[in-house]
Design a protein around this motif. Sequence first.
Motif, PDB file in Angstrom:
ATOM      1  N   ASP A 218      30.590  21.595  52.048  1.00  0.00           N
ATOM      2  CA  ASP A 218      29.772  21.550  53.255  1.00  0.00           C
ATOM      3  C   ASP A 218      29.825  20.167  53.906  1.00  0.00           C
ATOM      4  O   ASP A 218      29.524  19.146  53.257  1.00  0.00           O
ATOM      5  N   ALA A 219      30.192  20.111  55.188  1.00  0.00           N
ATOM      6  CA  ALA A 219      30.327  18.833  55.889  1.00  0.00           C
ATOM      7  C   ALA A 219      29.005  18.109  56.026  1.00  0.00           C
ATOM      8  O   ALA A 219      28.957  16.879  55.964  1.00  0.00           O
ATOM      9  N   ASN A 220      27.909  18.851  56.214  1.00  0.00           N
ATOM     10  CA  ASN A 220      26.600  18.201  56.331  1.00  0.00           C
ATOM     11  C   ASN A 220      26.204  17.519  55.027  1.00  0.00           C
ATOM     12  O   ASN A 220      25.666  16.402  55.034  1.00  0.00           O
ATOM     13  N   THR A 221      26.478  18.187  53.904  1.00  0.00           N
ATOM     14  CA  THR A 221      26.165  17.593  52.601  1.00  0.00           C
ATOM     15  C   THR A 221      27.018  16.345  52.364  1.00  0.00           C
ATOM     16  O   THR A 221      26.535  15.330  51.855  1.00  0.00           O
ATOM     17  N   GLN A 222      28.289  16.414  52.733  1.00  0.00           N
ATOM     18  CA  GLN A 222      29.144  15.233  52.621  1.00  0.00           C
ATOM     19  C   GLN A 222      28.566  14.061  53.409  1.00  0.00           C
ATOM     20  O   GLN A 222      28.505  12.932  52.912  1.00  0.00           O
ATOM     21  N   PHE A 223      28.170  14.342  54.636  1.00  0.00           N
ATOM     22  CA  PHE A 223      27.662  13.273  55.493  1.00  0.00           C
ATOM     23  C   PHE A 223      26.401  12.645  54.907  1.00  0.00           C
ATOM     24  O   PHE A 223      26.257  11.413  54.879  1.00  0.00           O
ATOM     25  N   ASN A 224      25.487  13.461  54.439  1.00  0.00           N
ATOM     26  CA  ASN A 224      24.257  12.917  53.882  1.00  0.00           C
ATOM     27  C   ASN A 224      24.513  12.121  52.607  1.00  0.00           C
ATOM     28  O   ASN A 224      23.837  11.127  52.334  1.00  0.00           O
ATOM     29  N   LEU A 225      25.484  12.539  51.834  1.00  0.00           N
ATOM     30  CA  LEU A 225      25.846  11.780  50.643  1.00  0.00           C
ATOM     31  C   LEU A 225      26.382  10.413  51.039  1.00  0.00           C
ATOM     32  O   LEU A 225      26.041   9.385  50.428  1.00  0.00           O
ATOM     33  N   TYR A 226      27.200  10.362  52.074  1.00  0.00           N
ATOM     34  CA  TYR A 226      27.728   9.092  52.573  1.00  0.00           C
ATOM     35  C   TYR A 226      26.593   8.209  53.090  1.00  0.00           C
ATOM     36  O   TYR A 226      26.522   7.003  52.778  1.00  0.00           O
ATOM     37  N   GLU A 227      25.686   8.777  53.854  1.00  0.00           N
ATOM     38  CA  GLU A 227      24.600   8.000  54.450  1.00  0.00           C
ATOM     39  C   GLU A 227      23.670   7.406  53.407  1.00  0.00           C
ATOM     40  O   GLU A 227      23.066   6.349  53.640  1.00  0.00           O
ATOM     41  N   THR A 228      23.531   8.061  52.271  1.00  0.00           N
ATOM     42  CA  THR A 228      22.660   7.553  51.215  1.00  0.00           C
ATOM     43  C   THR A 228      23.402   6.717  50.191  1.00  0.00           C
ATOM     44  O   THR A 228      22.863   6.405  49.120  1.00  0.00           O
ATOM     45  N   GLY A 229      24.657   6.330  50.513  1.00  0.00           N
ATOM     46  CA  GLY A 229      25.403   5.443  49.632  1.00  0.00           C
ATOM     47  C   GLY A 229      26.115   6.126  48.496  1.00  0.00           C
ATOM     48  O   GLY A 229      26.653   5.457  47.608  1.00  0.00           O
TER      49      GLY A 229
ATOM     50  N   ALA B 177      21.156   9.061  61.018  1.00  0.00           N
ATOM     51  CA  ALA B 177      21.491  10.437  61.349  1.00  0.00           C
ATOM     52  C   ALA B 177      21.560  11.287  60.093  1.00  0.00           C
ATOM     53  O   ALA B 177      22.339  11.026  59.195  1.00  0.00           O
ATOM     54  N   VAL B 178      20.722  12.304  60.001  1.00  0.00           N
ATOM     55  CA  VAL B 178      20.739  13.266  58.912  1.00  0.00           C
ATOM     56  C   VAL B 178      20.785  14.640  59.552  1.00  0.00           C
ATOM     57  O   VAL B 178      19.983  14.952  60.417  1.00  0.00           O
ATOM     58  N   VAL B 179      21.727  15.464  59.158  1.00  0.00           N
ATOM     59  CA  VAL B 179      21.976  16.695  59.887  1.00  0.00           C
ATOM     60  C   VAL B 179      21.797  17.918  59.014  1.00  0.00           C
ATOM     61  O   VAL B 179      21.755  17.842  57.792  1.00  0.00           O
ATOM     62  N   GLY B 180      21.693  19.070  59.685  1.00  0.00           N
ATOM     63  CA  GLY B 180      21.628  20.344  58.992  1.00  0.00           C
ATOM     64  C   GLY B 180      20.374  20.480  58.161  1.00  0.00           C
ATOM     65  O   GLY B 180      19.358  19.821  58.381  1.00  0.00           O
ATOM     66  N   LYS B 181      20.426  21.344  57.160  1.00  0.00           N
ATOM     67  CA  LYS B 181      19.282  21.609  56.301  1.00  0.00           C
ATOM     68  C   LYS B 181      19.239  20.693  55.088  1.00  0.00           C
ATOM     69  O   LYS B 181      18.316  20.747  54.298  1.00  0.00           O
ATOM     70  N   VAL B 182      20.285  19.872  54.934  1.00  0.00           N
ATOM     71  CA  VAL B 182      20.351  18.990  53.780  1.00  0.00           C
ATOM     72  C   VAL B 182      19.986  17.587  54.215  1.00  0.00           C
ATOM     73  O   VAL B 182      20.698  16.963  54.980  1.00  0.00           O
TER      74      VAL B 182
END
Length: 538
Positions: A247-258, A5-10
């Motif tokens: 930004d919550a989307n940026t946080q999430f993508n950072l988590y997903e990529t380790g 799951a990758v969300v938003g524009k990031v």
Amino acid sequence: ARGEAVVGKVGSAAALLLLLLFAACGPATPAADLTVAQDGEPQTLDPALMTGVAEGRIATALFEGLTRLDTRTLEVRPGVAERWEVSPDERTWTFHLRKDARWSDGRPVTAEDFRSSWLRVLSPETASPYAGLLFDVTGARDRQRGRAPPGAVGIEAPDPRTLRVRLDHPVPYFPSLAAFFTLLPVPRRAVERHGRRWTRPENIVTNGPFLLERWSFYREILLHRNPRYRDRARVRLRRIRLLPIADANTQFNLYETGGADLLFTVPSPIVHRLRRRPDYVHGPKLATAFVRVNVTRPPLDRVEVRRALGLAVDRPAICEHITRGGEIPTGSLVPDVLPGYRPAPGPAHDPRGAREALAGGGFPGGRGFPVVTLLYPQNPEYAALATVLQHQWRKVLGITVRLTARERKVYYAAMRGLRYDLALGQWIGDYPDPATFLLCFRKTSGNNRTGWSHAAYERLLDAAAERRPGETPADHARRRFALFRRAEEILVREEAPILPLYHPAVRCLVAPRVRGFSPNVMGLTRFEDLWVEDPEDE
């Protein structure tokens, strides 16, 4: 990556780029055992001045109070105080400090350190936003208003290891309150020597499980284990990296990529996709989202208008279509998670009743109702919520509500100055007791921010605080909760200076290698409770 799951524009590439930027900018970054995505840059690391949950999480890593709350049970545990007792009339608490509590410069932590820190919170010059937490202490309110000297406040240090606190009336939750970040001790010498810069890494002196190693603004905060902490053998993390990402989307993508191991904010649009994942942690929260109403501005000064706004809101629809993270729709202020307390029911969705109330306020069918503005912090989830409220009020009441988003500092300043009509807000309990919610809306509370006051409401809260002669603690507790419930009825059903919407949920992502994480209704996390598994041992 931990998932798809990758969300938003990031996207993942952007998150990886963010990691490279963190690594490339500034001095070399030491390796950390745990990396945490924070909700933006801390406004301060001074416990007396902070208000945010993320800031409080850092404060409780750097400083240790008299007590602490167990993250599993929320029971009060010893901190710097190894034990305490209360007088028979429940108005004097005596805390006995440990011999082995030390500041990071080697000096012992004394009762005078706590006394001076609490008096600093009450000083008018400090302007602590949470000074009201101490207003039950004898003389505290007058001190904060500049009407009394420090010596008139009921906080005494008769010897280095004894702190005595005298109250105007019983406060059964006082040991829980002593764990809150506002009442953490701060190093008087450092504060006096360095002024506002005392929290910089080169100046700060702390007594908690971690030390401040680096604070690179808008880049990272590094904490490392305090070798002088009294219980240092229990602290297993050597270094923690905190990344300030708003930004919550940026946080999430950072988590997903380790790039992060722990995430305290999960974007609502993807919650339904995470519920089956073992690293997604969620549950009820001691918090309430609501709309503040500025009752000093017509036509919101009319109680019928405020009731109409509350009755027009479809709370279940908001939780089903907007928040989508297990939030509980409610018209009550106090969440139904505190043992022994049954919250007062607030207004339910009632379009017909809403229209009747608006007509009773002088605006049948919405005719003649002026345009009012709904203020909210700049945030995608708040924007979505504001848009839904705008639509519901137009559909049910026929009124126009304009939406205005502001940066958080501007948003809070507008609320404090009553420069708004309606405002989205949220309150997270500071301690596990209904008082943490109901006292916010006293006339003198700095967190009221509505312009509302009500004599009967004030009398009920005063009566709840007093213990009658011969009344047992159990009888007082029952009577206290009954009075609180009646006060809550006035607040949410009869007067409506706030319009409760839902109780938020705890929503976290915790990497599989992180151990010791305990979700709780207060959203408390203590880094000294956590450890990580060595990948070689997995």
